[in-house]
Design a protein around this motif. Structure first.
Motif, PDB file in Angstrom:
ATOM      1  N   UNK A  58       0.824  -1.201   0.000  1.00 15.84           N
ATOM      2  CA  UNK A  58       0.000   0.000   0.000  1.00 15.84           C
ATOM      3  C   UNK A  58       0.861   1.254   0.000  1.00 15.84           C
ATOM      4  N   UNK A  59       0.254   2.374  -0.372  1.00 13.32           N
ATOM      5  CA  UNK A  59       0.943   3.659  -0.320  1.00 13.32           C
ATOM      6  C   UNK A  59       1.408   3.928   1.107  1.00 13.32           C
ATOM      7  N   UNK A  60       2.664   4.351   1.236  1.00 17.06           N
ATOM      8  CA  UNK A  60       3.311   4.680   2.508  1.00 17.06           C
ATOM      9  C   UNK A  60       3.715   3.462   3.333  1.00 17.06           C
ATOM     10  N   UNK A  61       3.575   2.252   2.779  1.00 13.85           N
ATOM     11  CA  UNK A  61       4.169   1.093   3.458  1.00 13.85           C
ATOM     12  C   UNK A  61       5.680   1.277   3.539  1.00 13.85           C
ATOM     13  N   UNK A  62       6.259   0.880   4.676  1.00 14.13           N
ATOM     14  CA  UNK A  62       7.719   0.804   4.806  1.00 14.13           C
ATOM     15  C   UNK A  62       8.118  -0.637   4.573  1.00 14.13           C
ATOM     16  N   UNK A  63       9.105  -0.841   3.739  1.00 12.60           N
ATOM     17  CA  UNK A  63       9.509  -2.200   3.392  1.00 12.60           C
ATOM     18  C   UNK A  63      10.998  -2.385   3.603  1.00 12.60           C
ATOM     19  N   UNK A  64      11.396  -3.636   3.838  1.00 14.69           N
ATOM     20  CA  UNK A  64      12.802  -4.004   3.925  1.00 14.69           C
ATOM     21  C   UNK A  64      13.148  -4.865   2.722  1.00 14.69           C
ATOM     22  N   UNK A  65      14.293  -4.557   2.130  1.00 11.82           N
ATOM     23  CA  UNK A  65      14.735  -5.234   0.904  1.00 11.82           C
ATOM     24  C   UNK A  65      16.043  -5.961   1.173  1.00 11.82           C
ATOM     25  N   UNK A  66      16.063  -7.255   0.924  1.00  9.26           N
ATOM     26  CA  UNK A  66      17.279  -8.056   1.106  1.00  9.26           C
ATOM     27  C   UNK A  66      18.184  -7.915  -0.108  1.00  9.26           C
ATOM     28  N   UNK A  67      19.421  -7.494   0.145  1.00  4.15           N
ATOM     29  CA  UNK A  67      20.404  -7.402  -0.934  1.00  4.15           C
ATOM     30  C   UNK A  67      21.151  -8.718  -1.141  1.00  4.15           C
ATOM     31  N   UNK A  82      12.951  -4.473  -5.895  1.00  5.94           N
ATOM     32  CA  UNK A  82      13.226  -3.053  -6.114  1.00  5.94           C
ATOM     33  C   UNK A  82      14.405  -2.973  -7.074  1.00  5.94           C
ATOM     34  N   UNK A  83      14.280  -2.124  -8.098  1.00  4.16           N
ATOM     35  CA  UNK A  83      15.364  -1.994  -9.070  1.00  4.16           C
ATOM     36  C   UNK A  83      15.549  -0.528  -9.438  1.00  4.16           C
ATOM     37  N   UNK A  84      16.762  -0.201  -9.843  1.00  9.34           N
ATOM     38  CA  UNK A  84      17.051   1.149 -10.299  1.00  9.34           C
ATOM     39  C   UNK A  84      16.342   1.414 -11.618  1.00  9.34           C
ATOM     40  N   UNK A  85      15.850   2.628 -11.776  1.00 10.09           N
ATOM     41  CA  UNK A  85      15.188   3.007 -13.012  1.00 10.09           C
ATOM     42  C   UNK A  85      16.135   2.753 -14.183  1.00 10.09           C
ATOM     43  N   UNK A 196      20.984  -6.710 -13.690  1.00 12.69           N
ATOM     44  CA  UNK A 196      21.989  -5.965 -12.930  1.00 12.69           C
ATOM     45  C   UNK A 196      21.409  -4.728 -12.248  1.00 12.69           C
ATOM     46  N   UNK A 197      20.213  -4.297 -12.671  1.00 15.01           N
ATOM     47  CA  UNK A 197      19.590  -3.122 -12.055  1.00 15.01           C
ATOM     48  C   UNK A 197      18.842  -3.449 -10.767  1.00 15.01           C
ATOM     49  N   UNK A 198      18.697  -4.729 -10.459  1.00 11.80           N
ATOM     50  CA  UNK A 198      17.936  -5.124  -9.269  1.00 11.80           C
ATOM     51  C   UNK A 198      18.727  -4.799  -8.008  1.00 11.80           C
ATOM     52  N   UNK A 199      18.092  -4.051  -7.099  1.00 12.21           N
ATOM     53  CA  UNK A 199      18.697  -3.712  -5.806  1.00 12.21           C
ATOM     54  C   UNK A 199      18.551  -4.878  -4.839  1.00 12.21           C
ATOM     55  N   UNK A 200      17.370  -5.494  -4.818  1.00 11.05           N
ATOM     56  CA  UNK A 200      17.139  -6.611  -3.914  1.00 11.05           C
ATOM     57  C   UNK A 200      15.682  -7.038  -3.909  1.00 11.05           C
ATOM     58  N   UNK A 201      15.390  -8.058  -3.112  1.00  9.39           N
ATOM     59  CA  UNK A 201      14.037  -8.620  -3.019  1.00  9.39           C
ATOM     60  C   UNK A 201      13.344  -8.110  -1.763  1.00  9.39           C
ATOM     61  N   UNK A 202      12.089  -7.698  -1.923  1.00  2.00           N
ATOM     62  CA  UNK A 202      11.295  -7.249  -0.772  1.00  2.00           C
ATOM     63  C   UNK A 202      10.907  -8.471   0.059  1.00  2.00           C
TER      64      UNK A 202
END
Length: 228
Positions: A58-67, A82-85, A196-202
């Protein structure tokens, strides 16, 4: 007769205060270094500014992303990443401006990064997959297998846009869960994104309190999909 001299040196109040300040400074510096290392090698915090992944995020959810994924573990179909544009997905207006202190705190991992500076979507196709829309039943088809996407909002069509693509090597086909409000791989000028643009998995929603939960990859959705 000489007065008795106390062999223990009496500590001055000023020295005690300076010692306390040094301890506090050490704790703060150690915490910042630890936070930076965690951000650099393990995980990062983001928040969600748009509706493109509802109802999963949802909008304004805080998430943690595993690198650790994809650095040490393989990406999978169904992962929310999450990935870089990769270029052109976000307009300059979509990229928020931050005060210097927020930028500094984000750099050391003490302030959530805005997912508006990156993009968050779900992996539907891996490198080499054939992904198309849609089957006679209106489902996304991956390598000839229609998938039942249990994470879509109730009543949401898998896609109003028709497509039939083979995902290039080293790329991923990604889509938002809110298909009617998600500018993703289906759109002209977007397409598959580089791995290669992927930052990590939510892997975690950690705020607000009533939304805290582990985010699992829906492997069952893609269980019958064969390799390309």
């Amino acid at each position: 007769m000489d007065a008795e001299v106390n062999s223990e040196r009496e500590e001055k109040p000023g020295n005690s205060f300076l010692g306390w300040l040094r301890e506090i400074a050490f704790v703060i510096v150690a915490a910042l270094i630890l936070s930076f290392l965690i951000k650099l090698f393990l995980m990062r915090a983001f928040y969600i500014p748009s509706e493109s992944m509802m109802n999963t995020l949802d909008v304004n959810d805080r998430i943690m992303v595993s690198e650790l994924t994809p650095r040490f573990f393989d990406l999978e179909r169904g992962d929310v990443v999450v990935f870089n544009d990769p270029g052109g997905w976000l307009s300059p207006a979509d990229k928020p401006q931050h005060e210097w202190w927020r930028t500094a705190l984000m750099y050391v991992g003490l302030y959530p990064q805005n997912a508006g500076e990156q993009v968050v979507k779900r992996i539907i196709g891996m490198p080499g997959d054939r992904v198309k829309c849609c089957s006679p039943q209106g489902r996304i088809v991956v390598n000839g297998t229609p998938i039942k996407e249990t994470y879509l909002p109730p009543g949401m069509a898998p896609s109003q846009k028709k497509f039939n693509v083979k995902v290039p090597a080293g790329h991923l086909w990604v889509m938002g869960d809110n298909r009617s409000n998600s500018a993703d791989s289906r759109y002209p000028g977007h397409g598959a994104i580089p791995e290669d643009d992927v930052v990590g998995r939510v892997f975690l929603i950690n705020w607000p309190l009533d939304r805290i939960r582990i985010l699992h990859t829906p492997s069952a959705v893609f269980a019958k999909v064969p390799n390309p």
